[in-house]
Write a protein that holds these residues in place. Structure first.
Motif, PDB file in Angstrom:
ATOM      1  N   PRO A  92      78.551  34.985  27.295  1.00 29.70           N
ATOM      2  CA  PRO A  92      77.856  33.832  27.104  1.00 29.70           C
ATOM      3  C   PRO A  92      76.511  33.727  27.279  1.00 29.70           C
ATOM      4  N   TRP A  93      75.940  34.655  28.451  1.00 25.03           N
ATOM      5  CA  TRP A  93      74.733  34.774  28.828  1.00 25.03           C
ATOM      6  C   TRP A  93      73.656  35.147  27.673  1.00 25.03           C
ATOM      7  N   TYR A  94      74.369  36.417  26.954  1.00 26.21           N
ATOM      8  CA  TYR A  94      73.620  36.940  25.918  1.00 26.21           C
ATOM      9  C   TYR A  94      73.469  36.063  24.852  1.00 26.21           C
ATOM     10  N   LEU A  95      74.408  35.339  24.396  1.00 21.41           N
ATOM     11  CA  LEU A  95      74.427  34.244  23.299  1.00 21.41           C
ATOM     12  C   LEU A  95      73.510  33.042  23.768  1.00 21.41           C
ATOM     13  N   ALA A  96      73.312  32.759  24.906  1.00 25.29           N
ATOM     14  CA  ALA A  96      72.572  31.857  25.339  1.00 25.29           C
ATOM     15  C   ALA A  96      70.926  32.249  25.152  1.00 25.29           C
ATOM     16  N   TRP A  97      70.593  33.517  25.808  1.00 19.97           N
ATOM     17  CA  TRP A  97      69.482  34.197  25.543  1.00 19.97           C
ATOM     18  C   TRP A  97      68.890  34.373  23.999  1.00 19.97           C
ATOM     19  N   ARG A  98      70.019  34.484  23.177  1.00 12.26           N
ATOM     20  CA  ARG A  98      69.509  34.844  21.581  1.00 12.26           C
ATOM     21  C   ARG A  98      69.145  33.429  21.334  1.00 12.26           C
ATOM     22  N   ARG A  99      69.996  32.150  21.648  1.00  9.52           N
ATOM     23  CA  ARG A  99      69.561  30.708  21.119  1.00  9.52           C
ATOM     24  C   ARG A  99      68.108  30.200  22.000  1.00  9.52           C
ATOM     25  N   LEU A 100      67.943  30.964  23.190  1.00  7.07           N
ATOM     26  CA  LEU A 100      66.740  30.117  23.953  1.00  7.07           C
ATOM     27  C   LEU A 100      65.582  31.019  23.261  1.00  7.07           C
ATOM     28  N   ARG A 101      65.603  32.340  22.890  1.00  6.14           N
ATOM     29  CA  ARG A 101      64.446  32.728  22.313  1.00  6.14           C
ATOM     30  C   ARG A 101      64.015  32.361  21.018  1.00  6.14           C
ATOM     31  N   ARG A 102      64.897  31.642  20.521  1.00  6.21           N
ATOM     32  CA  ARG A 102      64.458  31.029  19.109  1.00  6.21           C
ATOM     33  C   ARG A 102      63.924  29.796  19.298  1.00  6.21           C
ATOM     34  N   ASN A 103      63.870  29.184  20.538  1.00  6.90           N
ATOM     35  CA  ASN A 103      63.223  28.001  20.741  1.00  6.90           C
ATOM     36  C   ASN A 103      61.725  28.291  21.248  1.00  6.90           C
ATOM     37  N   TYR A 104      60.710  28.346  20.397  1.00  6.02           N
ATOM     38  CA  TYR A 104      59.402  28.578  20.611  1.00  6.02           C
ATOM     39  C   TYR A 104      58.846  27.591  21.445  1.00  6.02           C
ATOM     40  N   VAL A 105      59.235  26.379  21.275  1.00  7.17           N
ATOM     41  CA  VAL A 105      58.426  25.309  22.172  1.00  7.17           C
ATOM     42  C   VAL A 105      58.979  25.560  23.805  1.00  7.17           C
ATOM     43  N   ALA A 106      60.194  25.802  23.932  1.00 12.50           N
ATOM     44  CA  ALA A 106      60.789  25.919  25.396  1.00 12.50           C
ATOM     45  C   ALA A 106      59.845  27.221  25.938  1.00 12.50           C
ATOM     46  N   LEU A 107      59.747  28.270  25.188  1.00 13.04           N
ATOM     47  CA  LEU A 107      59.253  29.417  25.684  1.00 13.04           C
ATOM     48  C   LEU A 107      57.769  29.377  25.952  1.00 13.04           C
ATOM     49  N   PHE A 108      56.958  28.513  25.144  1.00 12.70           N
ATOM     50  CA  PHE A 108      55.635  28.555  25.150  1.00 12.70           C
ATOM     51  C   PHE A 108      55.531  27.506  26.350  1.00 12.70           C
ATOM     52  N   SER A 109      56.289  26.489  26.654  1.00  9.78           N
ATOM     53  CA  SER A 109      56.203  25.868  27.732  1.00  9.78           C
ATOM     54  C   SER A 109      56.415  26.698  29.101  1.00  9.78           C
ATOM     55  N   LEU A 110      57.275  27.496  28.979  1.00 13.98           N
ATOM     56  CA  LEU A 110      57.575  28.218  30.296  1.00 13.98           C
ATOM     57  C   LEU A 110      56.421  29.247  30.148  1.00 13.98           C
ATOM     58  N   GLY A 111      55.838  29.846  29.363  1.00 14.66           N
ATOM     59  CA  GLY A 111      54.504  30.621  29.465  1.00 14.66           C
ATOM     60  C   GLY A 111      53.433  29.682  30.129  1.00 14.66           C
ATOM     61  N   ILE A 112      53.313  28.394  29.918  1.00 11.32           N
ATOM     62  CA  ILE A 112      52.160  27.711  30.592  1.00 11.32           C
ATOM     63  C   ILE A 112      52.526  27.404  31.868  1.00 11.32           C
ATOM     64  N   PHE A 113      53.735  27.098  32.461  1.00 13.81           N
ATOM     65  CA  PHE A 113      54.111  27.112  33.764  1.00 13.81           C
ATOM     66  C   PHE A 113      53.804  28.438  34.475  1.00 13.81           C
ATOM     67  N   VAL A 114      54.020  29.411  33.889  1.00 13.05           N
ATOM     68  CA  VAL A 114      53.870  30.734  34.559  1.00 13.05           C
ATOM     69  C   VAL A 114      52.394  31.208  34.623  1.00 13.05           C
ATOM     70  N   LEU A 115      51.655  30.399  33.728  1.00 10.96           N
ATOM     71  CA  LEU A 115      50.254  30.915  33.835  1.00 10.96           C
ATOM     72  C   LEU A 115      49.806  29.971  34.948  1.00 10.96           C
ATOM     73  N   ILE A 116      50.122  28.810  35.420  1.00  6.50           N
ATOM     74  CA  ILE A 116      49.712  27.836  36.258  1.00  6.50           C
ATOM     75  C   ILE A 116      50.312  28.341  37.804  1.00  6.50           C
ATOM     76  N   VAL A 117      51.174  28.784  37.764  1.00  6.48           N
ATOM     77  CA  VAL A 117      51.847  29.547  38.956  1.00  6.48           C
ATOM     78  C   VAL A 117      50.920  30.912  39.211  1.00  6.48           C
ATOM     79  N   LEU A 118      50.439  31.720  38.326  1.00  8.15           N
ATOM     80  CA  LEU A 118      49.645  32.792  38.512  1.00  8.15           C
ATOM     81  C   LEU A 118      48.463  32.291  39.040  1.00  8.15           C
ATOM     82  N   ALA A 119      47.862  31.432  38.377  1.00  7.80           N
ATOM     83  CA  ALA A 119      46.468  31.015  38.794  1.00  7.80           C
ATOM     84  C   ALA A 119      46.515  30.229  40.176  1.00  7.80           C
TER      85      ALA A 119
END
Length: 362
Positions: free
Chosen positions: A30-57
């Motif tokens: 189930p975790w593999y299938l969840a990752w397959r679905r999540l990586r198609r959600n570009y908005v969610a991944l873009f939001s995660l990228g913004i949060f990671v950049l804020i944390v790194l800064a």
């Protein structure tokens, strides 16, 4: 012992696999299938990228302060000047001066240095406050404190709520009654009012009980207060899910084979709660950052001169007409952080719960 049920029903995952043209579900977790679905959600991944950049800064705030801005978060430079585009400009102007004509002191409004936008060699990129402190440095250090409190309190809150929910849902009876009444007691109070009362009380003398010593002004005070007031918001729904799982066949089989309660709770029940807890943890970080900002804005969170996004807004509101960036910039940082976490949390929930998508499409 019978295998515990997975988080995702087989039929729902099979429907999604057919609709999304995925590989057959046989042999896929189930975790593999969840990752397959999540990586198609570009908005969610873009939001995660913004949060990671804020944390790194924010994590590199000491590096920026020492090597670029050449000042600390609490260093004051009211009487100094900085060279901007080849011209010397005062960091803080105005104040009082002696008028030789009238023989009196004249008081003028303080004029702080505005954003230099890297035209001063990296100093005062976002301007200065009325004490001559670098706003960009304080913004990064304030974000570091806000993130420490938000993530730390989310970890503590999630862990305590999960343990209490497991004990309440599995044992039932008087154990469930005591834990549920504890949840109801906290639930009865508005979150922010209860947090203000507790934080204000602890801010006077700190906490010195049960072998624990926390001094006033420590970041542990808002962290523990926020952790405490939000326990039922995770514990109640997780307890309901434990009550449902408690009646499943794999739990009855484990009990019949003589498995200990601790093994059933943490080896059989806990894996089935992982997806729910993961989504709650992501969303509670955003909620805790907002709560900390509210406490600090009202003076019950991070105490000055230590910066946080909340008290930066509070100190900048007095100059909202003459220097609006002092309040707007930390406010924008809070909005970006919380919005990115909420969008990613929604995407993570959709990926971990395929039944929601199936119901919506059918």
């Amino acid at each position: 012992m019978a295998e515990p049920a997975t988080e995702f029903p087989l039929d729902s995952a099979a429907v999604l696999a057919a609709e999304e043209h995925e590989v057959p579900i046989v042999g896929r977790s189930p975790w593999y299938l969840a990752w397959r679905r999540l990586r198609r959600n570009y908005v969610a991944l873009f939001s995660l990228g913004i949060f990671v950049l804020i944390v790194l800064a924010c994590a590199f705030a000491p590096v920026y302060a020492h090597h670029v801005a050449h000042t600390g978060p609490n260093d004051q430079h009211p009487g100094e000047q900085v060279r901007v585009k080849g011209h010397l400009r005062p960091i803080v102007g105005g104040g009082s001066y002696y008028d030789t004509k009238t023989g009196k002191f004249v008081i003028r409004d303080l004029a702080v240095l505005g954003p230099t936008w890297w035209h001063a060699g990296g100093r005062y990129v976002l301007g200065s406050d009325r004490f001559g402190r670098d706003v960009a440095v304080r913004l990064l250090y304030g974000g570091l404190n806000s993130l420490k409190i938000g993530i730390g309190s989310a970890l503590i809150c999630t862990l305590l709520a999960l343990i209490l929910a497991l004990f309440a849902g599995y044992y039932g009876g008087w154990v469930d009654w005591i834990i549920t009444r504890f949840f109801d007691l906290i639930w009865a109070f508005p979150v922010l009012l209860l947090a203000i009362a507790l934080a204000s009380a602890l801010a006077v003398n700190g906490f010195h009980h049960f072998g624990i010593s926390i001094e006033p002004g420590s970041l542990w005070i808002p962290t523990l207060v926020i952790s405490y007031v939000l326990i039922p918001y995770i514990g109640r729904p997780v307890r309901g899910q434990v009550l449902s799982l408690r009646e499943k066949e794999f739990v009855e089989a484990a009990i019949g084979q003589g498995a200990r309660p601790s093994r059933i709770m943490f080896s059989d029940l806990l894996p089935n709660l992982a997806s729910t807890v993961l989504v709650f943890f992501t969303l509670i970080i955003a909620n805790n950052i907002l709560t900390e900002a509210g406490l600090s804005f009202l003076g019950a969170g991070v105490r000055p001169p230590n910066p946080s996004w909340g008290n930066l807004i509070s100190s900048g509101q007095d100059q909202i007409h003459t220097a609006p960036w002092l309040a707007l910039i930390p406010g924008i940082a809070i909005v970006l952080t919380v919005l990115s976490l909420n969008i990613f949390g929604d995407g993570l929930r959709d990926a971990l719960d395929p039944r929601a998508k199936v119901r919506m499409e059918h």
